[in-house]
Design a protein around this motif. Structure first.
Motif, PDB file in Angstrom:
ATOM      1  N   LEU A  78     -52.925 -11.815-131.036  1.00 55.35           N
ATOM      2  CA  LEU A  78     -52.696 -10.362-130.955  1.00 55.35           C
ATOM      3  C   LEU A  78     -52.942  -9.845-129.539  1.00 55.35           C
ATOM      4  CD1 LEU A  78     -54.122  -9.628-134.411  1.00 55.35           C
ATOM      5  CD2 LEU A  78     -52.046  -8.534-133.584  1.00 55.35           C
ATOM      6  N   THR A  79     -53.953 -10.394-128.878  1.00 56.56           N
ATOM      7  CA  THR A  79     -54.233  -9.962-127.505  1.00 56.56           C
ATOM      8  C   THR A  79     -53.054 -10.295-126.595  1.00 56.56           C
ATOM      9  OG1 THR A  79     -56.568 -10.316-127.871  1.00 56.56           O
ATOM     10  CG2 THR A  79     -55.863 -10.211-125.585  1.00 56.56           C
ATOM     11  N   ARG A  80     -52.513 -11.494-126.795  1.00 59.18           N
ATOM     12  CA  ARG A  80     -51.351 -11.915-125.987  1.00 59.18           C
ATOM     13  C   ARG A  80     -50.130 -11.034-126.327  1.00 59.18           C
ATOM     14  NH1 ARG A  80     -48.934 -13.378-122.313  1.00 59.18           N
ATOM     15  NH2 ARG A  80     -47.381 -15.015-122.174  1.00 59.18           N
ATOM     16  N   PHE A  81     -49.972 -10.705-127.583  1.00 60.64           N
ATOM     17  CA  PHE A  81     -48.876  -9.824-128.016  1.00 60.64           C
ATOM     18  C   PHE A  81     -49.012  -8.461-127.321  1.00 60.64           C
ATOM     19  CE2 PHE A  81     -47.276  -6.997-131.684  1.00 60.64           C
ATOM     20  CZ  PHE A  81     -45.951  -7.099-131.306  1.00 60.64           C
ATOM     21  N   ARG A  82     -50.251  -7.963-127.278  1.00 62.47           N
ATOM     22  CA  ARG A  82     -50.469  -6.664-126.611  1.00 62.47           C
ATOM     23  C   ARG A  82     -50.037  -6.738-125.145  1.00 62.47           C
ATOM     24  NH1 ARG A  82     -55.985  -5.897-124.870  1.00 62.47           N
ATOM     25  NH2 ARG A  82     -55.035  -6.074-122.831  1.00 62.47           N
ATOM     26  N   GLU A  83     -50.394  -7.848-124.484  1.00 61.69           N
ATOM     27  CA  GLU A  83     -50.008  -7.995-123.069  1.00 61.69           C
ATOM     28  C   GLU A  83     -48.486  -7.997-122.915  1.00 61.69           C
ATOM     29  OE1 GLU A  83     -53.966 -10.685-122.051  1.00 61.69           O
ATOM     30  OE2 GLU A  83     -52.020 -11.666-122.204  1.00 61.69           O
ATOM     31  N   LEU A  84     -47.800  -8.641-123.854  1.00 64.06           N
ATOM     32  CA  LEU A  84     -46.336  -8.710-123.770  1.00 64.06           C
ATOM     33  C   LEU A  84     -45.706  -7.339-124.047  1.00 64.06           C
ATOM     34  CD1 LEU A  84     -45.754 -12.173-125.478  1.00 64.06           C
ATOM     35  CD2 LEU A  84     -45.264 -11.569-123.097  1.00 64.06           C
ATOM     36  N   LEU A  85     -46.296  -6.594-124.986  1.00 65.33           N
ATOM     37  CA  LEU A  85     -45.782  -5.234-125.238  1.00 65.33           C
ATOM     38  C   LEU A  85     -45.908  -4.403-123.963  1.00 65.33           C
ATOM     39  CD1 LEU A  85     -47.367  -4.431-128.753  1.00 65.33           C
ATOM     40  CD2 LEU A  85     -44.959  -4.933-128.276  1.00 65.33           C
ATOM     41  N   GLU A  86     -47.052  -4.568-123.280  1.00 67.47           N
ATOM     42  CA  GLU A  86     -47.259  -3.803-122.039  1.00 67.47           C
ATOM     43  C   GLU A  86     -46.268  -4.239-120.962  1.00 67.47           C
ATOM     44  OE1 GLU A  86     -51.421  -4.466-121.455  1.00 67.47           O
ATOM     45  OE2 GLU A  86     -51.962  -2.719-122.674  1.00 67.47           O
ATOM     46  N   ALA A  87     -46.043  -5.546-120.888  1.00 68.87           N
ATOM     47  CA  ALA A  87     -45.122  -6.049-119.865  1.00 68.87           C
ATOM     48  C   ALA A  87     -43.684  -5.592-120.120  1.00 68.87           C
ATOM     49  CB  ALA A  87     -45.192  -7.586-119.831  1.00 68.87           C
ATOM     50  N   GLU A 196     -39.595 -10.958-131.368  1.00 69.27           N
ATOM     51  CA  GLU A 196     -39.436 -12.014-130.358  1.00 69.27           C
ATOM     52  C   GLU A 196     -40.695 -12.157-129.508  1.00 69.27           C
ATOM     53  OE1 GLU A 196     -35.779 -12.584-128.274  1.00 69.27           O
ATOM     54  OE2 GLU A 196     -34.810 -11.027-129.469  1.00 69.27           O
ATOM     55  N   LEU A 197     -41.270 -11.022-129.147  1.00 68.17           N
ATOM     56  CA  LEU A 197     -42.467 -11.068-128.296  1.00 68.17           C
ATOM     57  C   LEU A 197     -43.668 -11.618-129.062  1.00 68.17           C
ATOM     58  CD1 LEU A 197     -42.089  -7.683-126.387  1.00 68.17           C
ATOM     59  CD2 LEU A 197     -41.471  -9.980-125.603  1.00 68.17           C
ATOM     60  N   PHE A 198     -43.752 -11.305-130.348  1.00 73.96           N
ATOM     61  CA  PHE A 198     -44.876 -11.811-131.151  1.00 73.96           C
ATOM     62  C   PHE A 198     -44.788 -13.343-131.225  1.00 73.96           C
ATOM     63  CE2 PHE A 198     -47.494  -9.839-134.898  1.00 73.96           C
ATOM     64  CZ  PHE A 198     -48.656 -10.286-134.296  1.00 73.96           C
ATOM     65  N   LYS A 199     -43.576 -13.849-131.366  1.00 72.02           N
ATOM     66  CA  LYS A 199     -43.398 -15.324-131.374  1.00 72.02           C
ATOM     67  C   LYS A 199     -43.814 -15.895-130.019  1.00 72.02           C
ATOM     68  CE  LYS A 199     -39.982 -18.995-131.806  1.00 72.02           C
ATOM     69  NZ  LYS A 199     -39.811 -19.742-133.040  1.00 72.02           N
ATOM     70  N   GLU A 200     -43.367 -15.236-128.956  1.00 72.88           N
ATOM     71  CA  GLU A 200     -43.722 -15.706-127.611  1.00 72.88           C
ATOM     72  C   GLU A 200     -45.248 -15.694-127.416  1.00 72.88           C
ATOM     73  OE1 GLU A 200     -41.518 -13.671-124.540  1.00 72.88           O
ATOM     74  OE2 GLU A 200     -42.847 -14.455-122.986  1.00 72.88           O
ATOM     75  N   ALA A 201     -45.919 -14.779-128.098  1.00 67.17           N
ATOM     76  CA  ALA A 201     -47.387 -14.696-127.994  1.00 67.17           C
ATOM     77  C   ALA A 201     -48.075 -15.828-128.740  1.00 67.17           C
ATOM     78  CB  ALA A 201     -47.857 -13.348-128.548  1.00 67.17           C
ATOM     79  N   GLY A 202     -47.310 -16.583-129.529  1.00 72.68           N
ATOM     80  CA  GLY A 202     -47.905 -17.724-130.235  1.00 72.68           C
ATOM     81  C   GLY A 202     -47.959 -17.564-131.740  1.00 72.68           C
ATOM     82  N   LEU A 203     -47.350 -16.529-132.285  1.00 74.04           N
ATOM     83  CA  LEU A 203     -47.397 -16.327-133.733  1.00 74.04           C
ATOM     84  C   LEU A 203     -46.563 -17.410-134.427  1.00 74.04           C
ATOM     85  CD1 LEU A 203     -48.577 -14.139-135.715  1.00 74.04           C
ATOM     86  CD2 LEU A 203     -46.217 -13.355-135.951  1.00 74.04           C
ATOM     87  N   PRO A 204     -47.137 -18.091-135.414  1.00 74.26           N
ATOM     88  CA  PRO A 204     -46.357 -19.121-136.126  1.00 74.26           C
ATOM     89  C   PRO A 204     -45.159 -18.510-136.856  1.00 74.26           C
ATOM     90  CG  PRO A 204     -48.705 -19.307-136.620  1.00 74.26           C
ATOM     91  CD  PRO A 204     -48.532 -18.029-135.873  1.00 74.26           C
ATOM     92  N   ASP A 205     -44.114 -19.322-136.981  1.00 79.21           N
ATOM     93  CA  ASP A 205     -42.890 -18.872-137.665  1.00 79.21           C
ATOM     94  C   ASP A 205     -43.203 -18.443-139.094  1.00 79.21           C
ATOM     95  OD1 ASP A 205     -41.628 -19.537-135.350  1.00 79.21           O
ATOM     96  OD2 ASP A 205     -40.743 -21.399-136.104  1.00 79.21           O
ATOM     97  N   GLY A 206     -42.552 -17.398-139.522  1.00 80.69           N
ATOM     98  CA  GLY A 206     -42.681 -16.934-140.909  1.00 80.69           C
ATOM     99  C   GLY A 206     -43.771 -15.903-141.124  1.00 80.69           C
TER     100      GLY A 206
END
Ligand code: NAD
Length: 506
Positions: A78-87, A196-206
């Motif tokens: 989630l932290t990585r997802f937040r960074e991607l949303l900001e980016a 797409e960004l959540f996946k890039e952050a490392g979220l497993p498929d599904g």
């Protein structure tokens, strides 16, 4: 991942299932329109039950592994997802403005409010701690655990394409659930970018899936046996339908509905400050906010000066495409909705309210096909009039006059909606009484749009919420978890065997 530019094509939008884009099996499509110029920018599939089944199956399959993933690892994603949303701020604000019409600055603000929910959800290891008590009986301890529920679903409205979905899925997923989101078919693209960004952050498929559609898709979600919890935000009639149908199908439900938010203005208020606040709260985002102020209750002799100040400022509000510099108010979401709001103005006039500012006929040069309306202001509106009773959801502010503070409180409390309200006053005593007696879920004191921060919970009362729990904050965590209480004894040789009756002493 695909660059956001791919999403910015005029192609048909895909579904996001099991970590990848998939075409819908449904052959029904809707148009996604840019409300600033009336053009179709992309097509959205309107899912059938086979499409919904595929998304739920992916979420169901991902649940056991995601549930078993330590909460600290979920939090890091989630932290990585937040960074991607900001980016990707600019990509999001562009998409929001293109499909919804609000200004880029307003879109950025709504994105920020959503990002804060992701930030809140990143603290989930702390939020999931249960309670523990030693020696609740002799040699017996007790502890509680908060466990995920399974597949959760979210159905969201057009007016906040990013923020409202972010009220739901980050908290649900942080708690160990998997999720199926159906955003409004009018503004579907931002949800695909989030996936797409959540996946890039490392979220497993599904774990996170996005479907699109209208009533057919919603009904398939409401009745699906594998969906355990449903979050809905939208208009009151649909919220009530969703609440009743999903509850009948065994789900826990939170269904946030529409609003008629009052600002009570006492004679001692700073009227310049108040008028500025009401312009922002009533007209910005074309009045299409669930927390927009739509009814002003002027107490005593506050009315004349207040109405004149609002009229002067509202008449000068710059209207135009949301991506144009200097614009403060964009178009409405669709031509149909713009015409409906205009017909409310006709109705107000025919019912005898005094129209002091008329936004019908507003034109934006070069954008003649855009769905624009200017700001409208009615004075001397009464509670029986349609423009007071209905949620107009447009840039129309109605002013009611009352003689006393008691009458103002009675008026607000008699309204069937109870989402937000605000009082404008210099009196601490009046403000304290207001917050104590008013029957509304979110209250502002000299704050026109009192939207709670992510670490508090957001939700209204009465016809603005069906269900018990608000979104995000601790109520969000409660909604997306089940409590289990474990009572433990480790018998040693010195402990007597339990008696056969219920114990009467600890
Ligand atoms: P809406 O009720 O028309 O649609 C909301 C969702 O329900 C969409 O995803 C839509 O596809 C679906 N839907 C629409 N008609 C349906 C039907 N007949 N059967 C099943 N599903 C259906 O709302 P909207 O126009 O997208 O959004 C505006 C409304 O949302 C306003 O009333 C506003 O006050 C409300 N809203 C409330 C809050 C809140 O926090 N209480 C926040 C934002 C918006």
């Amino acid at each position: 991942m695909n660059k956001p530019a791919d999403i910015h094509s005029t192609e048909t939008i895909a579904l996001w299932i099991d970590g990848k884009k998939q075409a819908a099996t449904s052959k029904r499509f809707g148009d996604v329109t840019n409300p600033a110029n009336g053009t179709t920018v992309r097509r959205v599939p309107l899912c059938n039950s086979a499409d919904i089944n595929a998304a739920v199956a992916a979420a169901q399959a991902a649940f056991p592994e995601w549930r078993a993933t330590p909460s600290i690892r979920r939090a890091r994603i989630l932290t990585r997802f937040r960074e991607l949303l900001e980016a990707h701020r600019q990509d999001f604000t562009r998409l929001i403005t293109e499909e919804h019409g609000k200004t880029l600055a307003d879109a950025a603000g709504s994105l920020q409010r959503g990002i804060e929910v992701v930030e809140f959800a990143s603290g989930v290891p702390h939020l999931l701690k249960g309670e523990h008590a030693e020696d609740v009986g002799r040699g017996i301890d007790c502890h509680s655990m908060l466990q995920p529920i399974g597949v959760c679903a979210g159905i969201t409205p057009f007016n906040f394409p990013v923020m409202v979905p972010l009220w739901m899925f980050p908290v649900a997923i942080a708690c160990g659930n998997t999720f199926v989101l159906k955003p409004s078919e009018k503004v579907p693209s931002a949800s695909m970018l989030m996936a797409e960004l959540f996946k890039e952050a490392g979220l497993p498929d599904g774990v996170f899936n996005v479907v699109h559609g209208d009533k057919e898709a919603v009904d398939a979600i409401l009745t699906h046996a594998d969906i355990k919890a449903l979050s809905f935000v939208g208009s009151t009639p649909i919220a009530k339908y969703v609440y009743e149908t999903a509850a009948r199908h065994g789900k826990r439900v939170q269904a946030l509905g529409g609003a008629k938010n009052h600002a009570v203005v006492l004679p001692d208020a700073d009227l310049d400050f108040t008028a500025d606040a009401l312009i922002g709260a009533g007209y910005v985002s074309a009045g299409e906010r669930c927390m927009a102020i739509s009814a002003v209750v002027a107490v005593g002799d506050a009315g004349d000066a207040l109405v004149e100040k609002i009229r002067m400022k509202a008449a000068k509000l710059p209207i135009g495409p949301g991506d144009q510099h200097g614009v403060e108010m964009g178009p409405l979401i669709t031509r149909v909705h713009r015409d409906k709001v205009a017909s409310y103005i006709d109705k107000g006039v025919s019912e005898g309210a005094k129209l002091v500012l008329d936004g019908r006929g507003a034109k934006v040069a070069g954008h003649e096909q855009g769905f624009f309306l200017g700001a409208s202001l009615f004075d001397h509106v009464t509670p029986e009039m349609t423009i007071y009773k209905d949620e107009i959801f447009g840039p129309v502010l109605v002013v009611l006059r009352v003689n006393t503070f008691d009458e103002a409180i009675e008026l607000v409390n008699s309204n069937p909606y109870g989402n937000g309200t605000a009082i404008f006053t210099r009196s601490g005593g009046a403000a304290r009484r207001f917050q104590n007696e008013i029957e509304v879920g979110m209250v502002g004191v000299n704050v026109p749009i009192p939207v709670p921060m992510a670490f508090f919970s957001f939700g209204g009362w009465k016809n603005s919420l069906f269900g018990d729990l608000h979104v995000h904050g601790m109520e969000g965590v409660t909604f997306y978890t089940r409590t289990k209480v474990v009572t433990t004894r480790w018998p040693a040789g010195d402990v007597a065997a339990p008696g056969l009756n219920m114990p009467t002493l600890g």
